[in-house]
Design an enzyme around this catalytic site. Structure first.
Site, short mmCIF file in Angstrom:
data_model
loop_
_atom_site.label_atom_id
_atom_site.label_comp_id
_atom_site.label_asym_id
_atom_site.label_seq_id
_atom_site.Cartn_x
_atom_site.Cartn_y
_atom_site.Cartn_z
N MET A 250 44.79 -71.29 68.92
CA MET A 250 44.57 -71.39 67.48
C MET A 250 43.09 -71.35 67.08
O MET A 250 42.77 -71.36 65.90
CB MET A 250 45.21 -72.68 66.96
N LYS B 280 41.20 -66.22 49.40
CA LYS B 280 40.52 -67.47 49.75
C LYS B 280 39.05 -67.14 49.92
O LYS B 280 38.69 -66.25 50.69
CB LYS B 280 41.08 -68.09 51.02
#
Length: 332
Positions: free
Chosen positions: A230, A78
């Protein structure tokens, strides 16, 4: 993959952001992320070293996350980063593209839009942690953070437990109505609360911020809570009190990132927990290590975000787009 020979004859497939949003759902993302965490724990999937640099232009951070999943036969990277000025241009601050290669030949296979998939895979990661670590009778979901990513987190989380209420705190209160609207759409009562009250009420807490200081005190968390951290994915970032990691059983997506750029970096640096006390969640998925051991145990998932998550969801998106005739093709 099952369609690789057929699709390679057409050339390199391209899957746009719009197509990704149409075909890649939460169920597919959950399965892809859970599978790749399991492969990582068996050492059949490997994340390569991350490259991340300030480019000295537009205040941008740019980099690459890459890896190889031998179980899924997925190879790629990515490429992208964070452009803080994009919001003034009606663009997403985070911009990325996933590039997939044929593991057998090294030939370019697919180019897949990465912006939507990044949000989906991050939400799937916390959802996997809830599925495997939260109490079965969890009723109240606490959201720390109400930005763009939080709506994905909320939608994914509520599919894992029978939540009856959502409580939220955000540094910028004006963003909270966006998350409240999603809760209303899902049929869940929603309340904006203080951080202390969130800790007192919530059975599951998701922190999804860009904070560089502890937002949640260890003493605010009640027994039996599951916390999915997160937002911490860079050296210096922090969302919860480091002491909380001494009170919790700690799990992560990848150990190396957890102790260096994840939420555990601070507790490890202070010497109050050891790397050996952190369990890859893939070991729980595989049944190699226990998850939650009691209804009073505090569990914490350090979701740092790894390249293999991006490759897993992009590979599924490419397969779905190719099968449904929604990919375009070109030849080099």
């Amino acid at each position: 993959m099952s369609n690789s020979n057929q699709n390679n004859s057409k050339g390199v497939s391209v899957v746009s952001e719009e197509v990704c949003q149409q075909i890649m759902g939460r169920t597919e993302a959950f399965t892809a992320v859970e599978s790749v965490f399991a492969a990582m724990a068996k050492n059949t999937a490997y994340n390569f070293p991350v490259i991340r640099e300030a480019i000295g232009h537009a205040d941008a951070l740019y980099g690459f996350k890459s890896g190889f999943d031998r179980d899924g036969m997925v190879l790629g990277l990515k490429s992208g980063g964070y452009w803080p000025g994009n919001i003034q241009k009606d663009l997403t601050n985070h911009q990325s593209t996933v590039i997939l290669f044929d593991p057998d030949t090294g030939k370019l296979k697919s180019l897949v839009g990465g912006n939507y998939l990044t949000a989906v895979r991050t939400a799937a990661s916390s959802a996997v942690s809830i599925a495997h670590l939260a109490r079965k009778d969890a009723k109240v979901l606490g959201m720390v953070g109400a930005g763009h990513q939080s709506t994905f987190q909320l939608r994914a989380a509520v599919e894992q437990r029978n939540f009856e209420k959502v409580v939220c705190w955000n540094f910028h209160p004006e963003q909270i109505p966006n998350l409240a609207a999603v809760a209303e759409e899902l049929g869940l009562p929603f309340e904006s609360v203080t951080r202390e009250e969130l800790g007192a009420q919530a059975d599951v807490i998701i922190t999804i911020t860009s904070a560089f200081e502890a937002l949640i005190d260890a003493d605010w968390i009640k027994p039996g809570t599951h916390i999915a951290c997160m937002g911490t994915d860079t050296k210096g970032k922090q969302e919860v009190d480091a002491k909380l990691l001494t009170k919790a059983t700690v799990f992560t997506d990848e150990l190396a990132q957890s102790i260096s750029i994840g939420e555990a970096q601070h507790a490890v640096a202070q010497g109050i927990i050891k790397e050996s006390e952190i369990t890859p969640i893939g070991d729980v998925i595989n049944g190699a290590k226990p998850g939650r051991s009691s209804d009073t145990e505090i569990t914490l998932f350090d979701g740092t975000g790894v390249g293999l998550q991006d490759l897993a969801v992009a590979s599924v998106a490419a397969e779905l787009a190719e099968a449904k005739g929604q990919a375009t093709y070109f030849n080099l």
